[in-house]
Motif scaffolding. Sequence first.
Motif, PDB file in Angstrom:
ATOM      1  N   GLN A  62      20.941 -18.145  37.276  1.00 25.43           N
ATOM      2  CA  GLN A  62      20.978 -18.756  35.956  1.00 25.43           C
ATOM      3  C   GLN A  62      19.585 -18.716  35.358  1.00 25.43           C
ATOM      4  O   GLN A  62      18.584 -18.689  36.082  1.00 25.43           O
ATOM      5  CB  GLN A  62      21.488 -20.191  36.010  1.00 25.43           C
ATOM      6  N   GLY A  63      19.527 -18.667  34.028  1.00 23.92           N
ATOM      7  CA  GLY A  63      18.205 -18.592  33.428  1.00 23.92           C
ATOM      8  C   GLY A  63      18.241 -18.419  31.929  1.00 23.92           C
ATOM      9  O   GLY A  63      19.258 -18.652  31.262  1.00 23.92           O
ATOM     10  N   VAL A  64      17.099 -17.970  31.409  1.00 24.11           N
ATOM     11  CA  VAL A  64      16.879 -17.815  29.977  1.00 24.11           C
ATOM     12  C   VAL A  64      16.266 -16.451  29.721  1.00 24.11           C
ATOM     13  O   VAL A  64      15.415 -15.985  30.496  1.00 24.11           O
ATOM     14  CB  VAL A  64      15.924 -18.910  29.445  1.00 24.11           C
ATOM     15  N   GLU A  65      16.692 -15.816  28.645  1.00 28.15           N
ATOM     16  CA  GLU A  65      16.102 -14.545  28.208  1.00 28.15           C
ATOM     17  C   GLU A  65      15.692 -14.651  26.747  1.00 28.15           C
ATOM     18  O   GLU A  65      16.431 -15.218  25.928  1.00 28.15           O
ATOM     19  CB  GLU A  65      17.100 -13.398  28.367  1.00 28.15           C
ATOM     20  N   LEU A  66      14.530 -14.113  26.439  1.00 27.37           N
ATOM     21  CA  LEU A  66      14.038 -14.057  25.064  1.00 27.37           C
ATOM     22  C   LEU A  66      13.557 -12.642  24.776  1.00 27.37           C
ATOM     23  O   LEU A  66      12.916 -12.011  25.621  1.00 27.37           O
ATOM     24  CB  LEU A  66      12.874 -15.028  24.855  1.00 27.37           C
ATOM     25  N   SER A  67      13.856 -12.155  23.596  1.00 22.58           N
ATOM     26  CA  SER A  67      13.290 -10.879  23.149  1.00 22.58           C
ATOM     27  C   SER A  67      12.940 -11.012  21.675  1.00 22.58           C
ATOM     28  O   SER A  67      13.636 -11.711  20.919  1.00 22.58           O
ATOM     29  CB  SER A  67      14.266  -9.724  23.366  1.00 22.58           C
ATOM     30  N   ALA A  68      11.857 -10.363  21.275  1.00 24.42           N
ATOM     31  CA  ALA A  68      11.400 -10.475  19.894  1.00 24.42           C
ATOM     32  C   ALA A  68      10.682  -9.207  19.487  1.00 24.42           C
ATOM     33  O   ALA A  68      10.075  -8.519  20.315  1.00 24.42           O
ATOM     34  CB  ALA A  68      10.469 -11.678  19.732  1.00 24.42           C
ATOM     35  N   SER A  69      10.744  -8.900  18.197  1.00 24.13           N
ATOM     36  CA  SER A  69       9.992  -7.778  17.633  1.00 24.13           C
ATOM     37  C   SER A  69       9.630  -8.120  16.198  1.00 24.13           C
ATOM     38  O   SER A  69      10.365  -8.840  15.510  1.00 24.13           O
ATOM     39  CB  SER A  69      10.807  -6.482  17.682  1.00 24.13           C
ATOM     40  N   ALA A  70       8.483  -7.605  15.762  1.00 26.55           N
ATOM     41  CA  ALA A  70       8.039  -7.912  14.406  1.00 26.55           C
ATOM     42  C   ALA A  70       7.076  -6.847  13.914  1.00 26.55           C
ATOM     43  O   ALA A  70       6.255  -6.322  14.685  1.00 26.55           O
ATOM     44  CB  ALA A  70       7.359  -9.278  14.354  1.00 26.55           C
ATOM     45  N   VAL A  71       7.195  -6.506  12.643  1.00 23.52           N
ATOM     46  CA  VAL A  71       6.195  -5.683  11.964  1.00 23.52           C
ATOM     47  C   VAL A  71       5.146  -6.654  11.446  1.00 23.52           C
ATOM     48  O   VAL A  71       5.380  -7.388  10.478  1.00 23.52           O
ATOM     49  CB  VAL A  71       6.827  -4.880  10.820  1.00 23.52           C
ATOM     50  N   VAL A  72       3.991  -6.705  12.097  1.00 22.54           N
ATOM     51  CA  VAL A  72       2.994  -7.724  11.779  1.00 22.54           C
ATOM     52  C   VAL A  72       2.012  -7.272  10.709  1.00 22.54           C
ATOM     53  O   VAL A  72       1.284  -8.075  10.139  1.00 22.54           O
ATOM     54  CB  VAL A  72       2.230  -8.150  13.050  1.00 22.54           C
ATOM     55  N   ALA A  73       1.961  -5.975  10.427  1.00 22.79           N
ATOM     56  CA  ALA A  73       1.129  -5.418   9.362  1.00 22.79           C
ATOM     57  C   ALA A  73       1.709  -4.053   9.017  1.00 22.79           C
ATOM     58  O   ALA A  73       2.661  -3.587   9.661  1.00 22.79           O
ATOM     59  CB  ALA A  73      -0.332  -5.301   9.802  1.00 22.79           C
ATOM     60  N   ALA A  74       1.128  -3.398   8.040  1.00 20.99           N
ATOM     61  CA  ALA A  74       1.688  -2.138   7.565  1.00 20.99           C
ATOM     62  C   ALA A  74       1.847  -1.116   8.679  1.00 20.99           C
ATOM     63  O   ALA A  74       2.822  -0.371   8.708  1.00 20.99           O
ATOM     64  CB  ALA A  74       0.805  -1.574   6.453  1.00 20.99           C
ATOM     65  N   ASP A  75       0.914  -1.061   9.612  1.00 22.80           N
ATOM     66  CA  ASP A  75       0.954  -0.039  10.660  1.00 22.80           C
ATOM     67  C   ASP A  75       1.113  -0.625  12.058  1.00 22.80           C
ATOM     68  O   ASP A  75       0.953   0.099  13.045  1.00 22.80           O
ATOM     69  CB  ASP A  75      -0.339   0.799  10.617  1.00 22.80           C
ATOM     70  N   TRP A  76       1.407  -1.905  12.144  1.00 25.02           N
ATOM     71  CA  TRP A  76       1.403  -2.559  13.448  1.00 25.02           C
ATOM     72  C   TRP A  76       2.759  -3.187  13.748  1.00 25.02           C
ATOM     73  O   TRP A  76       3.332  -3.878  12.915  1.00 25.02           O
ATOM     74  CB  TRP A  76       0.332  -3.646  13.510  1.00 25.02           C
ATOM     75  N   THR A  77       3.234  -2.965  14.975  1.00 25.21           N
ATOM     76  CA  THR A  77       4.493  -3.549  15.445  1.00 25.21           C
ATOM     77  C   THR A  77       4.263  -4.166  16.815  1.00 25.21           C
ATOM     78  O   THR A  77       3.606  -3.569  17.673  1.00 25.21           O
ATOM     79  CB  THR A  77       5.598  -2.486  15.550  1.00 25.21           C
ATOM     80  N   VAL A  78       4.806  -5.361  17.019  1.00 26.36           N
ATOM     81  CA  VAL A  78       4.686  -6.030  18.304  1.00 26.36           C
ATOM     82  C   VAL A  78       6.085  -6.366  18.805  1.00 26.36           C
ATOM     83  O   VAL A  78       6.992  -6.672  18.016  1.00 26.36           O
ATOM     84  CB  VAL A  78       3.823  -7.309  18.203  1.00 26.36           C
ATOM     85  N   SER A  79       6.288  -6.271  20.116  1.00 28.39           N
ATOM     86  CA  SER A  79       7.583  -6.620  20.703  1.00 28.39           C
ATOM     87  C   SER A  79       7.358  -7.238  22.070  1.00 28.39           C
ATOM     88  O   SER A  79       6.313  -7.036  22.705  1.00 28.39           O
ATOM     89  CB  SER A  79       8.482  -5.385  20.831  1.00 28.39           C
ATOM     90  N   GLY A  80       8.345  -8.003  22.526  1.00 27.06           N
ATOM     91  CA  GLY A  80       8.204  -8.647  23.819  1.00 27.06           C
ATOM     92  C   GLY A  80       9.545  -9.025  24.412  1.00 27.06           C
ATOM     93  O   GLY A  80      10.547  -9.184  23.694  1.00 27.06           O
ATOM     94  N   HIS A  81       9.571  -9.163  25.746  1.00 29.35           N
ATOM     95  CA  HIS A  81      10.765  -9.583  26.480  1.00 29.35           C
ATOM     96  C   HIS A  81      10.335 -10.577  27.557  1.00 29.35           C
ATOM     97  O   HIS A  81       9.343 -10.348  28.250  1.00 29.35           O
ATOM     98  CB  HIS A  81      11.457  -8.386  27.134  1.00 29.35           C
ATOM     99  N   TYR A  82      11.109 -11.650  27.685  1.00 30.98           N
ATOM    100  CA  TYR A  82      10.821 -12.661  28.698  1.00 30.98           C
ATOM    101  C   TYR A  82      12.108 -13.012  29.421  1.00 30.98           C
ATOM    102  O   TYR A  82      13.166 -13.179  28.797  1.00 30.98           O
ATOM    103  CB  TYR A  82      10.228 -13.913  28.057  1.00 30.98           C
ATOM    104  N   GLN A  83      12.028 -13.127  30.752  1.00 26.75           N
ATOM    105  CA  GLN A  83      13.172 -13.561  31.546  1.00 26.75           C
ATOM    106  C   GLN A  83      12.732 -14.625  32.533  1.00 26.75           C
ATOM    107  O   GLN A  83      11.768 -14.449  33.269  1.00 26.75           O
ATOM    108  CB  GLN A  83      13.789 -12.391  32.313  1.00 26.75           C
ATOM    109  N   HIS A  84      13.461 -15.736  32.528  1.00 27.73           N
ATOM    110  CA  HIS A  84      13.300 -16.772  33.548  1.00 27.73           C
ATOM    111  C   HIS A  84      14.623 -16.852  34.294  1.00 27.73           C
ATOM    112  O   HIS A  84      15.683 -17.045  33.683  1.00 27.73           O
ATOM    113  CB  HIS A  84      12.980 -18.124  32.914  1.00 27.73           C
ATOM    114  N   VAL A  85      14.584 -16.699  35.614  1.00 32.00           N
ATOM    115  CA  VAL A  85      15.822 -16.711  36.395  1.00 32.00           C
ATOM    116  C   VAL A  85      15.638 -17.554  37.648  1.00 32.00           C
ATOM    117  O   VAL A  85      14.596 -17.497  38.310  1.00 32.00           O
ATOM    118  CB  VAL A  85      16.261 -15.273  36.761  1.00 32.00           C
TER     119      VAL A  85
END
Length: 665
Positions: free
Chosen positions: A524-547
């Motif tokens: 059992q656990g939690v999952e998070l994922s996110a992505s964002a265009v933070v500026a004209a040429d910049w993109t950030v993304s991430g994934h987190y899992q707690h199990v």
Amino acid sequence: MTFSASRRLPAFLPLAAAVALCFAAAPAVAQSVAAQTLAPIVITGARFASDPAFAPIGATVISADEIRRAGINDVNSAIRKIGGVYGRQSLDGSPDFSLDLRGFGSNSSQNMVVVLDGVRLSENELLNAVLTTVAIDTVERIEITRGGSSVLYGDGATGGIINIVTKRPTSKSGSGSVYTEVGQLGQREARGSIARAWDGFALDATLGTQQTDNYRDNNDYKQTNFSGGAQWFTAAGRMGVRLDSLRQDSRFAGSIKTLSEYLANPRQTSSPDDFGSLDSDRVTAFISQRVAGFDLAAELSHRQKTVKSSSGSGSGLYTAQYDSKQTQFSPRLRQLANVGGMLNEVVAGIDLTRWERDTKSIYGGFPTSAAEASQRSKAIYLRDEIRFDAAHDGRLAAGVRRELFDKDFSDALGIGTVRYNNNQGLNAWDLQASYAVLPLLTAYAKAGQSYRVATADENAFTPKANTPLQAQTSHDLELGASYGNAERKVTAAVFRHKLRNELFYDPTAGAFGANVNLDPTKRQGVELSASAVVAADWTVSGHYQHVQATFTEGVNAGREMILVPKNVLSARLSWTPANGQSADFGAQWVDSQRYGGDVDNSCSSRMPSYTTFDARYARKFGQWELALAALNLGDKQYFSQAFSCRGGIYSSAGRQMKISARYDF
């Protein structure tokens, strides 16, 4: 482990040619296709090219552009680095790390299913799916669906599925590329690919070779792979044939016995004479067609594989050879229609699989095994999904599956298990729902039952000789929500898997350990994922899992499962200005975990946590692209595989710098 045999041509190439000729003569292909194209599609959701209204709920998608920008050269790395899936260092020096969806530890590969364009790649053995058979230049996208998926994909889909979709042709188009790379640790790679499409017909081929000395002594790795196909297409569908062939040779460094020996020299080998090889050839014929309001599809796939290994020397020399073949046939149909003003999708299908393997082994000049194993399975499934509220993307789905297994094994020279015949019948079901409660906020829920049956390897080494293990079942639950759009998006989910008779190797069972059915366990656990265009040429993304992976009953109730990190966090930052430059930076943190073998949690220490970084900078000059890349940029000394308390360690690689050149035409 993976290792191969003769360098012969596949015996079934004539079959591929015959199928191709049959397809060429098909009446549907005789239609005029002067203005028709077959645009890129996604084989996902209900095992068909998805209607946008039925995109898979809660899936992570990796695009070909993301793979190219990160400079990733194999599918396994793309799943780990971009998809945020935790992976353990392979034991044979290959790029095929053990991937782990939702904390299944040392049996993670047997608790997820890998699919390539509808064909199951997951093995009926205690082996990882050999993703190196998939040429990275042919990949259009990779879709990762976490959680129980046995209704559509059957045995072993409790942790989820990884669906690899290859590129589709467009009429009157052509492309190709040549790629070469050199780096530290003796890294050398070269590959070339070409694709050409005319009106209604397309050809493609990719050939690659790779070799490396790897980080440790006696861990050299060499690989050559070929992928090629032909297909005919119309506005109503497509058909074709494909060949994927792989040759690998590896030397095996073995485990380092103690933590103190590892700290003194993480590059050392404990098995300087061990080596092995693998040959794998797979031919696939496929067809999809729309007829009288129904979508029809089928794949017929045949795979032959030879694995060889040699360990020790002199009177203690042990050699083994495994020859296996597997045939799959998966016909299915779909009806997509409006019912009372609501869009409804009904999918029904059959999965038929036959697997056979012959094993021969010799120790000190004396035969020790002459085993024959086989498994036949047949399954039928039905799934219905309805979009009941288009304004809020309200969806409900339900599915059921019934699968029958027939397993045989015999080994006149075996010790312990020498013969069995085992028949099992298993059921899976799932219910799913999603609803856009706000314009940018969608909530969803999934519940179901999934299953896994023991492999031939597991049933050959059980506590009671000639007694196969019971099937593993899991009751799965997931609740999640997604907020945002293409520019910024975050998805969160909580999940639980309650397992009965989990199939597992228990080193504490009997005098020497054995494969067993565990007392009830839970993930059992939690999952998070996110992505964002933070500026004209910049993109950030991430994934987190707690199990949290624990026993829930029995003598180990409340204790943690082995080789499962509680937390895994991955993040990437990409820079893509319009001047031909690009940069990509990634990081992954893996929490501490129980050593393998520490089933009763008696070991006073845990495998250390670690953080690794990778980076790439590339610059285009017309049709050329030059790049500089680094793996484990901080030169972190760490390990992700260890099979006893502070011992049995397989070192992960240190820093590696690489330069590459690519030419597109």
